[in-house]
Design an enzyme around this catalytic site. Structure first.
Site, mmCIF file in Angstrom:
data_model
loop_
_atom_site.group_PDB
_atom_site.id
_atom_site.type_symbol
_atom_site.label_atom_id
_atom_site.label_comp_id
_atom_site.label_asym_id
_atom_site.label_seq_id
_atom_site.Cartn_x
_atom_site.Cartn_y
_atom_site.Cartn_z
ATOM 1 N N ASN A 1 -9.734 2.591 1.362
ATOM 2 C CA ASN A 1 -8.463 1.944 1.672
ATOM 3 C C ASN A 1 -8.080 2.244 3.122
ATOM 4 O O ASN A 1 -8.830 2.898 3.858
ATOM 5 C CB ASN A 1 -7.367 2.396 0.694
ATOM 6 C CG ASN A 1 -7.112 3.902 0.757
ATOM 7 O OD1 ASN A 1 -7.482 4.584 1.723
ATOM 8 N ND2 ASN A 1 -6.469 4.426 -0.274
ATOM 9 N N ASP B 1 -9.252 -2.240 -10.669
ATOM 10 C CA ASP B 1 -8.663 -1.206 -9.817
ATOM 11 C C ASP B 1 -7.966 -1.826 -8.608
ATOM 12 O O ASP B 1 -6.913 -1.351 -8.172
ATOM 13 C CB ASP B 1 -9.746 -0.228 -9.363
ATOM 14 C CG ASP B 1 -9.193 0.892 -8.499
ATOM 15 O OD1 ASP B 1 -8.525 1.786 -9.050
ATOM 16 O OD2 ASP B 1 -9.418 0.861 -7.267
#
EC number: 3.1.2.2
Length: 324
Positions: A9, A198
């Site tokens: 991320n 997810d």
């Protein structure tokens, strides 16, 4: 393999979905090898369930993920695989365990995708191991049935939702299943599905708290039906519960047969993901309280609170045992 920027991320933490995908790949390899270890009809192992998985420590860009898998129980038609994930800092040599997961697979014939084959038995070091494995098998079988029975919910769009409500953060992703998503039998890899789940859960969590978020744990993921190549899948997520420091998000996958399949939309996968909010320095932040508006939202909140308290009690019991 080494973790690269596209695995992580914006804060540099590896996506939980990336780790789940690696775990499933390891489980699929070892269970498929085992199911083809004796003479008979060739098969591919398909993921049926992932037990609760805790993300014990974050993994970062540049670290090496080492994934190891072991078969711990076999029934007549299923295989239990336990997978450990360890991260290694190749600059310092430091290693740490990041994940431990238990997965269940069933062998499907290469000639007929709807035919479940028998699993070669394994040899147990002691009788207690087999008895414990059988107990786990019966428990997951019952839970899968109960989960499937409560899978009728759908997520509907909300017009002009207020911040911190369920409707404000709920999210969906639509994906056309292509050949690169699929096994040799033409149905979706479990790891591909979990990674998409997810991603959606992460979007829900980020929308709710407007901070960096990471996956803390995943409750049991149940694969109710196969998803074939050519299906259009809708991955939907909604907030169900918040504590002071965590968020529970329900995620489910619905499949629409799109090519040569006269069948109605069906629920294929379901699970609960838990996320935590982090500061720029990686420290836990308080989570905004979820505002429930409808009776169904209030009911789901109380159910989520029950799961949260149950997990907290189990963790405290394990800590006490370790201290002794």
């Amino acid at each position: 393999r080494i973790m690269r920027p596209d695995d992580a991320n914006i804060a540099g933490n590896v996506h939980g979905g990336t780790i789940l995908k690696m775990i499933e790949e390891a489980g699929a390899i070892i269970s498929t090898r085992h199911c083809n270890s004796q003479a008979g009809e060739p098969c591919v192992a398909a993921l049926a369930r992932v037990e609760r998985t805790d993300f014990l420590s974050p993994m970062c860009i540049g670290e090496v993920a080492n994934v190891s898998a072991e078969i711990t129980y076999t029934s007549r038609h299923s295989v239990e695989v336990q997978v450990n994930v360890m991260s290694e800092n190749i600059l310092t040599g430091a290693k740490k365990v990041t994940n431990k997961a238990t997965l269940w697979y069933v062998p499907l014939s290469l000639k007929n995708v709807n035919k479940v084959l028998e699993v070669p038995p394994i040899q147990y070091a002691r009788k207690e191991q087999e008895d414990e494995g059988k107990k786990r098998y019966e428990e997951q079988k019952l839970d899968r049935l109960e989960t499937k029975q409560r899978n009728g919910d759908v997520i509907l769009p909300v017009i002009n939702p207020e911040p911190h409500t369920v409707g404000y953060s709920q999210s969906s992703l639509i994906h056309l299943v292509g050949p690169s998503d699929c096994t040799l039998l033409g149905f979706v890899h479990g790891g591909v599905t979990m990674k998409l789940m997810d991603e959606v859960a992460g979007i829900v969590a980020a929308r709710h708290c407007k901070t960096n978020i990471v996956t803390a744990s995943v409750d049991a993921i149940n694969f109710h039906e196969k998803i074939k190549k050519g299906c259009v899948i809708t991955v939907s997520g909604r907030m169900t519960f918040t504590s002071n420091k965590s968020m529970e998000i329900e995620v489910f996958v619905d499949a629409d047969p799109f090519v040569d399949e006269p069948r109605e939309r069906y629920r294929a996968v379901s699970a609960f993901f838990t996320y935590v909010s982090l500061s720029k320095e990686g420290k836990p932040l308080p989570v905004p309280q979820l505002l429930t508006e409808t009776e169904d939202e209030k009911r789901r909140f109380e159910e989520g609170k029950g799961r949260y308290l149950q997990t907290k009690a189990k963790r405290q019991a394990q800590m006490q045992q370790s201290a002794q």
